[in-house]
Design an enzyme around this catalytic site. Structure first.
Site, PDB file in Angstrom:
ATOM      1  N   GLU A   1      -6.105 -80.395  -1.555  1.00  0.00           N
ATOM      2  CA  GLU A   1      -5.489 -80.141  -0.255  1.00  0.00           C
ATOM      3  C   GLU A   1      -3.991 -80.154  -0.459  1.00  0.00           C
ATOM      4  OE1 GLU A   1      -8.315 -81.973   3.221  1.00  0.00           O
ATOM      5  OE2 GLU A   1      -6.265 -82.673   3.047  1.00  0.00           O
TER       6      GLU A   1
ATOM      7  N   ASP B   1       0.807 -87.286  11.428  1.00  0.00           N
ATOM      8  CA  ASP B   1       0.963 -88.006  10.169  1.00  0.00           C
ATOM      9  C   ASP B   1       1.716 -89.308  10.338  1.00  0.00           C
ATOM     10  OD1 ASP B   1      -0.224 -86.411   7.960  1.00  0.00           O
ATOM     11  OD2 ASP B   1       1.063 -84.861   8.821  1.00  0.00           O
TER      12      ASP B   1
END
Lengths: 404, 272
Positions: free
Chosen positions: B49, B60
């Site tokens: 990823e 995040d």
């Protein structure tokens, strides 16, 4: 009512879209909570018990209706149209933000949430959230950019006096957009007990509609008051636009009144040509940030740009999606006023009417000064004086080389 | 079948669980990324990823926010990330690469242009964190014809009805976010994750990966017992930032060993 405007007033659609704008662009974890919020708002907004409680709070706690003040001396001095000021600066806590937080806090309580979180730029929304949290005995956490905390120190202390925890956000540009990121991160981590009190008509659906519905009390009152005072509707409405909640609250009840021009005034900073401004509607392009598609200040690669405005409340790279739609359809016009022009208006109104406006609202006043001459003595202009300027005294003094 | 589909099929036949490391492209610097991708594959990664840096990474936590800021400071943009994938493909034609990021850089490039360039670079899947299936129709319509899998998230807050909607749009694998929170937050509740993954399997035929909150080999091994893929991001990115590449690669190898052991025990019918 023309069909197009009837449609405009009925937006957003069931997916939260205003034409191509708005929507719900968030990580999967927040989709369920947003659907829950939307369902709760649909259920309570027309619920007689909820309405009665909200109306009572707006009257007894917020101090509504706020006056519509004819600024006669200022109007005469400008030598043009008759200017009326919608006095949101006279609400409890000193800005229109409280209209929204009172409503969202009542909704939070009905949804069984015990903790309120908020983002804030100038601190007004943070103070308004901390205020209702104190009154309802709810925990409150406010996220604020480090740069904004420095320039709005008094509001930071006010929030702490009210029992809120103020969390400094040092990521990114350390202003409102970063505070919003951090509030979203908090919400995603504490969705079970936490209600996110979003302060403007942006963010993922249903926030743009929810905040607009709660702020529309400004426009409903103003419409009735100007009809009472002048026997007719105004020629133009003027309001400043950061995220755009005070402007949308004023504009929305007038959307179907074709003859009323709508002007949204963005933070022009050091001028649009300088690149140092906060005017996405004037100088940005559509993109996706903070859960909605709207006009943004971004670079060619889609990275969000830092913004600049003397007013912390306008210092934001996006804008509510309904404003984006009103711009594209031509129903409202969006313009920018520089820091310098806003400061002149700040001084002018203070000296002429004895009213100290917030620097955000001073942008609307500055543009109204221009419009007053255009419309001439027969014209009627209604300006949203969205907040009082006490919080900005330090900023203005520093700008003039004074340390208080 | 896509490269992601083939990889999961081969793993299933071998009775193995995929190990999927995340790294932010351009962190700690642009030159490091492609060699690091190869080293992670050598250490046992089955899929990669690759994070596309964004100025406002709302989903995040602090570790990946900081990684994004480092990469952006080096001027790494979406087009540079696509170049990195193309360079990775010069030496590795097998390992699937999934881009993970936010929608706005893709909007700025344009959906069709992005899909075209991503496919040409050798990208296999696209996970756009802030694009739920309700808004994803247009992008998915550009990705699919070019053989790119749209990867979607499921969360503890995802209802069964929503999971069905996600299943209709999703390709490659489903990424189950195993805790309420941002990347890198806290520790996952493995019992709850196991129940949720089982429920998801009733409505989704795709392989299910589990990520968010996996911070050590023990957790990876336990996740391997319920998931088709173990995804690690913040713990790896943090090691990379604090201890450097050697330590990060070595740590991933320790996760590989733990996951392999769990797979072997499962094959032998052993209990956890």
């Amino acid at each position: 009512m023309p069909e197009a405007e009837a449609r405009a007033a009925a937006l957003p659609d069931e997916r939260g879209h205003f034409g191509p704008y708005g929507g719900r662009f968030v990580a999967e974890t927040l989709m369920g909570p947003l659907q829950e919020l939307e369902a709760a708002w649909r259920r309570f907004r027309d619920d007689p018990g909820f309405r009665a409680e909200l109306d009572r709070d707006l009257a007894c706690y917020v101090g509504r209706p706020t006056p519509l003040y004819p600024a006669e001396r200022w109007s005469r001095r400008l030598g043009g149209a008759r200017i009326y000021l919608k006095r949101e600066d006279l609400t409890h806590t000193g800005a229109h933000k409280i209209n929204n937080t009172v409503g969202q806090a009542l909704l939070a309580r009905r949804m069984g949430k015990s903790r309120l979180i908020a983002e804030t730029g100038a601190g007004q929304h943070g103070v308004a959230t901390a205020t209702v949290a104190a009154r309802l005995g709810m925990r409150c956490v406010v996220y604020m950019g480090a740069e904004d905390m420095a320039r709005q120190a008094i509001n930071v202390y006010r929030m702490r006096l009210l029992g809120a925890e103020v969390v400094e956000v040092s990521a990114g540009s350390r202003t409102l957009k970063d505070a919003l990121n951090e509030a979203l991160r908090d919400w995603v981590t504490h969705v079970d007990d936490t209600f996110y009190v979003l302060g403007t008509v942006a963010g993922p659906h249903p926030y743009p509609a929810l905040v607009r519905d709660l702020q529309a009390v400004i426009g409903r009152e103003a419409r009735a008051q100007i009809l009472e005072a002048e026997g007719r509707l105004p020629d133009a409405l003027v309001a400043c636009v950061g995220g755009g909640s005070n402007a949308m609250g004023l504009f929305h009840p007038f959307l179907e009144d074709e003859g009323v021009a709508l002007y949204g005034v963005e933070g022009g900073g050091e001028g649009l040509a300088s690149g140092r401004h906060a005017a996405p509607l004037c100088a940005g392009r559509p993109g996706v940030l903070h859960g909605n598609r709207t006009y943004l200040l971004e670079d060619a690669d889609g990275q969000i740009l830092p913004t600049h405005s003397i007013s912390a409340g306008l210092d934001y790279p996006g804008v509510g999606p309904e404003h984006a739609w009103l711009k594209d359809t031509g129903r409202a016009r969006y313009v920018a006023v520089t820091d310098e022009e806003a400061l002149e208006a700040f001084h002018d109104l203070t000296r002429t009417e004895g009213i100290l406006p917030a620097l955000e609202s001073s942008h609307a006043l500055a543009y109204a000064m221009r419009l007053a001459r255009e419309y001439g003595p027969e014209g009627v202009i209604l300006v949203n004086l969205s907040g009082r300027g006490d919080k900005d005294v330090h900023t203005v003094a520093a700008r003039e080389g004074l340390a208080l | 079948m896509s490269r992601i589909g083939e990889r999961f099929q081969a793993l299933r036949e071998a009775g193995r669980t995929a190990l999927v490391p995340y790294l932010t492209a351009g962190d700690p610097d642009p030159a490091a990324t492609v060699p690091l991708m190869h080293r992670l594959v050598e250490a046992g990664a089955d899929l990669l990823e690759l994070g596309v840096p964004f100025s406002d990474p709302m989903a995040d936590g602090p570790v990946i926010q900081a990684a994004c800021e480092r990469a952006l400071a080096h001027g790494v943009r979406l087009r540079d990330v696509l170049d990195m994938v193309a360079r990775f493909r010069e030496r590795d034609a097998e390992t699937p690469v999934v881009l993970m990021g936010y929608l706005n850089p893709v909007e700025a490039m344009g959906y069709a242009a992005f899909a075209e360039r991503a496919a040409a670079a050798g990208v296999d899947g696209v996970l756009t964190v802030d694009l739920p299936p309700e808004e994803a129709g247009e992008l998915v319509a550009e990705l699919r014809p070019r053989g790119l899998d749209p990867v979607f998230l499921a969360a503890p807050t995802t209802s069964e009805e929503r999971a069905r909607g996600i299943a209709r749009q999703a390709g490659g694998f489903l990424y189950y976010v195993s805790l309420k929170g941002v990347t890198g937050a806290g520790h996952l509740d493995l019992g709850d994750a196991a129940r949720r993954v089982e429920a998801l399997r009733r409505v989704v035929s795709l392989p299910v990966g589990v990520g968010f909150g996996i911070r050590n080999p023990e957790a990876a091994a336990r996740v391997a017992r319920v998931a088709d893929a173990v995804v690690v991001g913040s713990a790896l990115v943090e090691r990379l930032a604090r201890e450097g590449e050697e330590a990060a690669v070595g740590w991933l190898a320790s996760l590989r060993a733990a996951v392999d052991e769990a797979d072997a025990q499962a094959a032998a019918g052993g209990s956890p």
